[in-house]
Design an enzyme around this catalytic site. Structure first.
Site, PDB file in Angstrom:
ATOM      1  N   SER A  77       0.841  -1.198   0.000  1.00 13.94           N
ATOM      2  CA  SER A  77       0.000   0.000   0.000  1.00 13.94           C
ATOM      3  C   SER A  77       0.876   1.247   0.000  1.00 13.94           C
ATOM      4  O   SER A  77       2.006   1.227   0.517  1.00 13.94           O
ATOM      5  CB  SER A  77      -0.878   0.032   1.259  1.00 13.94           C
ATOM      6  OG  SER A  77      -1.537   1.283   1.370  1.00 13.94           O
ATOM      7  N   TYR A 108      -1.832  -0.937  10.164  1.00 14.58           N
ATOM      8  CA  TYR A 108      -2.014  -1.306   8.755  1.00 14.58           C
ATOM      9  C   TYR A 108      -0.732  -1.006   7.976  1.00 14.58           C
ATOM     10  O   TYR A 108      -0.240  -1.843   7.216  1.00 14.58           O
ATOM     11  CB  TYR A 108      -3.197  -0.508   8.201  1.00 14.58           C
ATOM     12  CG  TYR A 108      -3.552  -0.758   6.763  1.00 14.58           C
ATOM     13  CD1 TYR A 108      -4.425  -1.781   6.406  1.00 14.58           C
ATOM     14  CD2 TYR A 108      -3.038   0.056   5.746  1.00 14.58           C
ATOM     15  CE1 TYR A 108      -4.778  -1.992   5.072  1.00 14.58           C
ATOM     16  CE2 TYR A 108      -3.385  -0.148   4.421  1.00 14.58           C
ATOM     17  CZ  TYR A 108      -4.255  -1.170   4.093  1.00 14.58           C
ATOM     18  OH  TYR A 108      -4.600  -1.375   2.783  1.00 14.58           O
TER      19      TYR A 108
HETATM   20  N1  LIG Z   1      -8.610   0.005  -1.839  1.00 17.67           N
HETATM   21  C1  LIG Z   1      -7.507   0.713  -1.613  1.00 17.67           C
HETATM   22  O1  LIG Z   1      -7.503   1.953  -1.670  1.00 17.67           O
HETATM   23  C2  LIG Z   1      -6.216   0.038  -1.287  1.00 17.67           C
HETATM   24  C3  LIG Z   1      -5.064   0.830  -1.195  1.00 17.67           C
HETATM   25  C4  LIG Z   1      -3.867   0.231  -0.911  1.00 17.67           C
HETATM   26  C5  LIG Z   1      -3.810  -1.134  -0.726  1.00 17.67           C
HETATM   27  N2  LIG Z   1      -4.939  -1.877  -0.818  1.00 17.67           N
HETATM   28  C6  LIG Z   1      -4.824  -3.316  -0.629  1.00 17.67           C
HETATM   29  O2  LIG Z   1      -5.364  -3.993  -1.753  1.00 17.67           O
HETATM   30  C7  LIG Z   1      -5.934  -5.230  -1.327  1.00 17.67           C
HETATM   31  C8  LIG Z   1      -7.380  -5.333  -1.734  1.00 17.67           C
HETATM   32  O3  LIG Z   1      -8.093  -4.264  -1.158  1.00 17.67           O
HETATM   33  P1  LIG Z   1      -9.600  -3.923  -1.545  1.00 17.67           P
HETATM   34  O4  LIG Z   1      -9.739  -2.463  -1.368  1.00 17.67           O
HETATM   35  O5  LIG Z   1      -9.941  -4.544  -2.847  1.00 17.67           O
HETATM   36  O6  LIG Z   1     -10.373  -4.657  -0.355  1.00 17.67           O
HETATM   37  P2  LIG Z   1     -11.931  -4.985  -0.224  1.00 17.67           P
HETATM   38  O7  LIG Z   1     -12.224  -4.938   1.233  1.00 17.67           O
HETATM   39  O8  LIG Z   1     -12.712  -4.089  -1.106  1.00 17.67           O
HETATM   40  O9  LIG Z   1     -12.029  -6.467  -0.746  1.00 17.67           O
HETATM   41  C9  LIG Z   1     -11.285  -7.429  -0.076  1.00 17.67           C
HETATM   42  C10 LIG Z   1     -11.806  -8.817  -0.326  1.00 17.67           C
HETATM   43  O10 LIG Z   1     -11.124  -9.626   0.622  1.00 17.67           O
HETATM   44  C11 LIG Z   1     -12.067 -10.443   1.272  1.00 17.67           C
HETATM   45  N3  LIG Z   1     -11.597 -10.781   2.606  1.00 17.67           N
HETATM   46  C12 LIG Z   1     -11.693 -10.057   3.755  1.00 17.67           C
HETATM   47  N4  LIG Z   1     -11.168 -10.764   4.767  1.00 17.67           N
HETATM   48  C13 LIG Z   1     -10.736 -11.934   4.241  1.00 17.67           C
HETATM   49  C14 LIG Z   1     -10.123 -13.086   4.797  1.00 17.67           C
HETATM   50  N5  LIG Z   1      -9.867 -13.190   6.103  1.00 17.67           N
HETATM   51  N6  LIG Z   1      -9.803 -14.107   3.966  1.00 17.67           N
HETATM   52  C15 LIG Z   1     -10.087 -14.033   2.649  1.00 17.67           C
HETATM   53  N7  LIG Z   1     -10.679 -12.991   2.069  1.00 17.67           N
HETATM   54  C16 LIG Z   1     -11.004 -11.947   2.869  1.00 17.67           C
HETATM   55  C17 LIG Z   1     -13.363  -9.662   1.281  1.00 17.67           C
HETATM   56  O11 LIG Z   1     -14.487 -10.527   1.439  1.00 17.67           O
HETATM   57  C18 LIG Z   1     -13.307  -8.982  -0.075  1.00 17.67           C
HETATM   58  O12 LIG Z   1     -13.885  -9.796  -1.091  1.00 17.67           O
HETATM   59  C19 LIG Z   1      -5.704  -5.287   0.186  1.00 17.67           C
HETATM   60  O13 LIG Z   1      -4.485  -5.956   0.437  1.00 17.67           O
HETATM   61  C20 LIG Z   1      -5.581  -3.836   0.569  1.00 17.67           C
HETATM   62  O14 LIG Z   1      -4.860  -3.671   1.776  1.00 17.67           O
HETATM   63  C21 LIG Z   1      -6.144  -1.331  -1.094  1.00 17.67           C
END
Ligand SMILES: NC(=O)c1ccc[n+]([C@@H]2O[C@H](COP(=O)([O-])OP(=O)(O)OC[C@H]3O[C@@H](n4cnc5c(N)ncnc54)[C@H](O)[C@@H]3O)[C@@H](O)[C@H]2O)c1
Length: 262
Positions: free
Chosen positions: A142, A155
């Site tokens: 991230s 985080y």
């Molecule tokens: N969205 C952002 O702005 C952003 C920014 C930087 C990094 N990230 C990273 O990108 C990745 C995806 O983020 P996102 O925004 O798509 O998340 P999200 O919350 O929108 O989707 C995450 C998915 O993971 C699933 N999930 C949650 N807990 C789980 C578990 N214990 N086991 C398996 N699946 C599980 C959820 O059901 C969901 O389908 C993450 O690693 C997040 O930290 C996201």
């Protein structure tokens, strides 16, 4: 020729958000994608939608905080005879509070889902990749692993750890032709962030837009494209790196608390 033709890929947290976008992009590029998540209804529907579009996608319940679930997902993918791509994507956002207000239970939950999961995914995937002398592991870091924001220390700590683990592993397993990279997204339009805005208020969403020099937040598809590249043979000489897909967020020191005041 599709960029991932014939490859077997695992994506965790694949039912929604960035993980679903990565699964869709990888399936469209010819990979057979094994999608793990805890939201089984959404996960099954997501895999079915990729299959309906002509892709090869299988959903399997996988709570990345449960070691056996990860072992089973890896074993299912390896039944194809090889395991080429592992995307450690699943994570949860617990934060928005000063560190001294975080409970021990919140800390341990965050570390289990966001960091221990990465260790376990790689632990179970590595024997297959070592046997075939190839593989690409991509872990989701991230922008918060690069810069400081109020309220997200735990985080950010987990994401920083993910990045350093990828560097270590790139060195250790480079001689086995296994590549390890991370992706650092800026703010991306996903359910994770919809929840943060719902919890903390709409001013957070407006501040996010201002924080990114490109003047908007990102799309899951833009992160998925980076993952396809890192997974593909085109990135065959790229390992131990972190690819920022962050709209310039970490390049410009635009984050100041005043943005929250407007
Ligand atoms: N969205 C952002 O702005 C952003 C920014 C930087 C990094 N990230 C990273 O990108 C990745 C995806 O983020 P996102 O925004 O798509 O998340 P999200 O919350 O929108 O989707 C995450 C998915 O993971 C699933 N999930 C949650 N807990 C789980 C578990 N214990 N086991 C398996 N699946 C599980 C959820 O059901 C969901 O389908 C993450 O690693 C997040 O930290 C996201």
């Amino acid at each position: 020729m599709k960029r991932l033709e014939g490859k077997t890929a695992i994506v965790t947290g694949a039912a929604d958000g960035i993980g679903f976008a990565i699964s869709r992009a990888m399936a469209a590029e010819g990979a057979q994608v094994f999608m793990g998540d805890i939201d089984d209804d959404k996960g099954r529907a997501a895999a079915a939608s990729l299959a309906a579009a002509g892709g090869k996608a299988t959903y399997r319940h996988c709570d990345v905080a449960v070691e056996q679930d990860i072992a089973d997902l890896v074993a299912a993918a390896a039944e194809t005879g090889h395991l080429d791509i592992l995307v450690n994507n699943a994570a949860i956002a617990i934060g928005g509070m000063p560190l001294h207000e975080m409970t021990d239970a919140q800390w341990h939950r965050l570390i289990a889902v966001n960091l221990t999961s990465v260790f376990r995914g790689i632990k179970y995937a590595l024997p297959h990749m070592l046997r075939q002398n190839s593989g690409s592991v991509i872990s989701m870091a991230s922008a918060q692993g690069h810069i400081g924001l109020d309220g997200w220390t735990a985080y950010a700590g987990a994401k920083g750890a993910v990045m350093s683990m990828m560097r270590q592993l790139a060195v250790e397993f480079g001689p086995h032709n296994i590549r390890f990279n991370s992706i650092s997204p800026g703010t991306i339009n996903t359910p994770m962030n919809e929840k943060v805005v719902a919890d903390l208020g709409p001013q957070v969403g407006r501040a996010w837009v201002k924080m990114h020099p490109l003047g908007r937040i990102g799309k899951p598809e833009e992160v998925a494209e980076a993952a396809v590249y890192l997974a593909s043979d085109a990135a065959g000489f790229t390992t131990g790196t972190d690819l920022k897909v962050d709209g310039g967020l970490t390049a410009a020191p635009r984050y100041v608390p005043e943005f929250f005041v407007e």
